[in-house]
Design a protein around this motif. Sequence first.
Motif, PDB file in Angstrom:
ATOM      1  N   TYR A  93      48.236  91.504 -20.001  1.00 26.38           N
ATOM      2  CA  TYR A  93      49.266  91.830 -20.001  1.00 26.38           C
ATOM      3  C   TYR A  93      48.943  93.669 -21.249  1.00 26.38           C
ATOM      4  N   TYR A  94      49.607  94.810 -20.373  1.00 22.37           N
ATOM      5  CA  TYR A  94      49.575  96.142 -21.468  1.00 22.37           C
ATOM      6  C   TYR A  94      51.498  96.228 -21.348  1.00 22.37           C
ATOM      7  N   CYS A  95      51.195  96.613 -22.839  1.00 18.43           N
ATOM      8  CA  CYS A  95      52.387  97.808 -23.084  1.00 18.43           C
ATOM      9  C   CYS A  95      52.592  99.169 -22.805  1.00 18.43           C
ATOM     10  N   ALA A  96      53.327  99.742 -22.482  1.00 19.31           N
ATOM     11  CA  ALA A  96      53.219 100.849 -21.660  1.00 19.31           C
ATOM     12  C   ALA A  96      54.605 102.031 -22.503  1.00 19.31           C
ATOM     13  N   ALA A  97      54.851 102.876 -22.678  1.00 22.65           N
ATOM     14  CA  ALA A  97      55.195 103.787 -23.719  1.00 22.65           C
ATOM     15  C   ALA A  97      56.125 105.337 -22.662  1.00 22.65           C
ATOM     16  N   ASN A  98      57.074 106.016 -23.102  1.00 24.13           N
ATOM     17  CA  ASN A  98      57.392 106.568 -22.762  1.00 24.13           C
ATOM     18  C   ASN A  98      58.876 107.300 -22.436  1.00 24.13           C
ATOM     19  N   THR A  99      59.161 108.869 -23.090  1.00 25.76           N
ATOM     20  CA  THR A  99      60.647 108.486 -23.302  1.00 25.76           C
ATOM     21  C   THR A  99      61.698 108.974 -21.955  1.00 25.76           C
ATOM     22  N   LEU A 100      61.433 108.994 -20.738  1.00 22.95           N
ATOM     23  CA  LEU A 100      61.862 109.021 -19.991  1.00 22.95           C
ATOM     24  C   LEU A 100      60.567 108.882 -18.372  1.00 22.95           C
ATOM     25  N   PRO A 101      60.193 107.410 -18.558  1.00 22.88           N
ATOM     26  CA  PRO A 101      59.458 106.977 -17.571  1.00 22.88           C
ATOM     27  C   PRO A 101      60.568 106.348 -16.770  1.00 22.88           C
ATOM     28  N   THR A 102      59.500 106.102 -14.976  1.00 26.98           N
ATOM     29  CA  THR A 102      60.648 105.652 -14.180  1.00 26.98           C
ATOM     30  C   THR A 102      60.122 104.410 -14.603  1.00 26.98           C
ATOM     31  N   PRO A 103      60.931 102.893 -14.401  1.00 25.61           N
ATOM     32  CA  PRO A 103      60.459 102.319 -15.495  1.00 25.61           C
ATOM     33  C   PRO A 103      59.352 101.547 -14.874  1.00 25.61           C
ATOM     34  N   VAL A 104      59.649 100.850 -13.525  1.00 25.24           N
ATOM     35  CA  VAL A 104      58.323 100.292 -12.552  1.00 25.24           C
ATOM     36  C   VAL A 104      56.963 101.391 -11.856  1.00 25.24           C
ATOM     37  N   ARG A 105      56.997 102.392 -12.796  1.00 20.06           N
ATOM     38  CA  ARG A 105      56.023 103.123 -11.864  1.00 20.06           C
ATOM     39  C   ARG A 105      55.306 103.433 -13.198  1.00 20.06           C
ATOM     40  N   SER A 106      54.050 103.003 -12.938  1.00 19.26           N
ATOM     41  CA  SER A 106      52.758 102.956 -14.675  1.00 19.26           C
ATOM     42  C   SER A 106      52.354 103.865 -15.130  1.00 19.26           C
ATOM     43  N   SER A 107      52.761 105.864 -13.141  1.00 21.08           N
ATOM     44  CA  SER A 107      51.736 106.735 -13.600  1.00 21.08           C
ATOM     45  C   SER A 107      52.797 107.806 -14.812  1.00 21.08           C
ATOM     46  N   THR A 108      54.491 106.795 -15.036  1.00 17.54           N
ATOM     47  CA  THR A 108      55.182 107.493 -15.500  1.00 17.54           C
ATOM     48  C   THR A 108      55.298 107.412 -17.029  1.00 17.54           C
ATOM     49  N   TYR A 109      54.218 106.606 -17.452  1.00 16.10           N
ATOM     50  CA  TYR A 109      54.158 106.400 -19.084  1.00 16.10           C
ATOM     51  C   TYR A 109      52.927 107.069 -19.697  1.00 16.10           C
ATOM     52  N   ASN A 110      53.139 107.733 -21.290  1.00 16.67           N
ATOM     53  CA  ASN A 110      52.235 108.093 -21.516  1.00 16.67           C
ATOM     54  C   ASN A 110      51.108 107.418 -22.747  1.00 16.67           C
ATOM     55  N   TYR A 111      51.451 106.140 -23.287  1.00 17.93           N
ATOM     56  CA  TYR A 111      51.571 105.868 -23.953  1.00 17.93           C
ATOM     57  C   TYR A 111      50.914 104.438 -24.046  1.00 17.93           C
ATOM     58  N   TRP A 112      49.791 103.489 -23.715  1.00 21.08           N
ATOM     59  CA  TRP A 112      49.474 102.294 -23.491  1.00 21.08           C
ATOM     60  C   TRP A 112      48.698 101.819 -24.511  1.00 21.08           C
ATOM     61  N   GLY A 113      48.859 100.139 -24.675  1.00 14.48           N
ATOM     62  CA  GLY A 113      48.126  99.320 -26.221  1.00 14.48           C
ATOM     63  C   GLY A 113      46.251  98.923 -25.373  1.00 14.48           C
ATOM     64  N   GLN A 114      46.147  98.119 -25.987  1.00 12.18           N
ATOM     65  CA  GLN A 114      44.298  97.939 -25.049  1.00 12.18           C
ATOM     66  C   GLN A 114      44.565  96.402 -24.578  1.00 12.18           C
ATOM     67  N   GLY A 115      45.462  95.770 -24.394  1.00 14.27           N
ATOM     68  CA  GLY A 115      46.674  94.523 -23.298  1.00 14.27           C
ATOM     69  C   GLY A 115      45.404  93.389 -24.291  1.00 14.27           C
ATOM     70  N   THR A 116      46.213  92.627 -24.357  1.00 15.59           N
ATOM     71  CA  THR A 116      46.485  91.269 -24.702  1.00 15.59           C
ATOM     72  C   THR A 116      46.251  90.090 -22.723  1.00 15.59           C
ATOM     73  N   GLN A 117      44.742  89.094 -23.631  1.00 16.76           N
ATOM     74  CA  GLN A 117      44.900  88.338 -22.416  1.00 16.76           C
ATOM     75  C   GLN A 117      46.018  87.015 -21.757  1.00 16.76           C
ATOM     76  N   VAL A 118      45.908  86.778 -21.331  1.00 18.16           N
ATOM     77  CA  VAL A 118      47.563  85.390 -20.541  1.00 18.16           C
ATOM     78  C   VAL A 118      46.517  84.838 -19.650  1.00 18.16           C
ATOM     79  N   THR A 119      46.311  83.596 -20.196  1.00 20.16           N
ATOM     80  CA  THR A 119      45.880  82.581 -19.066  1.00 20.16           C
ATOM     81  C   THR A 119      46.166  81.465 -19.075  1.00 20.16           C
ATOM     82  N   VAL A 120      46.479  80.968 -17.808  1.00 21.71           N
ATOM     83  CA  VAL A 120      47.860  79.826 -17.158  1.00 21.71           C
ATOM     84  C   VAL A 120      46.843  78.912 -16.523  1.00 21.71           C
ATOM     85  N   SER A 121      46.408  77.643 -16.819  1.00 24.93           N
ATOM     86  CA  SER A 121      45.338  76.497 -16.195  1.00 24.93           C
ATOM     87  C   SER A 121      46.531  75.768 -15.957  1.00 24.93           C
ATOM     88  N   SER A 122      46.364  75.313 -14.718  1.00 24.31           N
ATOM     89  CA  SER A 122      46.512  74.282 -13.450  1.00 24.31           C
ATOM     90  C   SER A 122      46.999  72.794 -13.753  1.00 24.31           C
TER      91      SER A 122
END
Length: 122
Positions: A93-122
């Motif tokens: 899971y990554y978070c990203a930031a920008n001032t006026l992105p199109t919310p659902v489009r990753s290409s419109t975000y300028n800044y990104w974190g390094q990510g955090t792993q989420v694992t869900v076992s059944s």
Amino acid sequence: QVQLVESGGGLVQAGDSLRLSCAASGRAFDNYAIGWFRQAPEKEREFVAAINWSGRTYYADSVKGRFTISRDNAKNTVYLQMNSLQPEDTAVYYCAANTLPTPVRSSTYNYWGQGTQVTVSS
């Protein structure tokens, strides 16, 4: 310039909950929209949720009703509360930031974190 750091990931069982945090440093955090995206192995990065500067929220259909995004501007932090987790939620899971992105489009975000792993076992 905004620096983002995600935390809160881990290994849980199906039906459990996790809360991810995205801590931001830099100026004028409250002017930024923050989005959460995720990427599972061998899959493309996909939109999860976003919150704009005014608090308006957006969700992918796959998480609507289970995930909640919120922000605390005093702490420069955005949260993603994830309930009723399922194995298909397993991803980095990554978070990203920008001032006026199109919310659902990753290409419109300028800044990104390094990510955090989420694992869900059944």
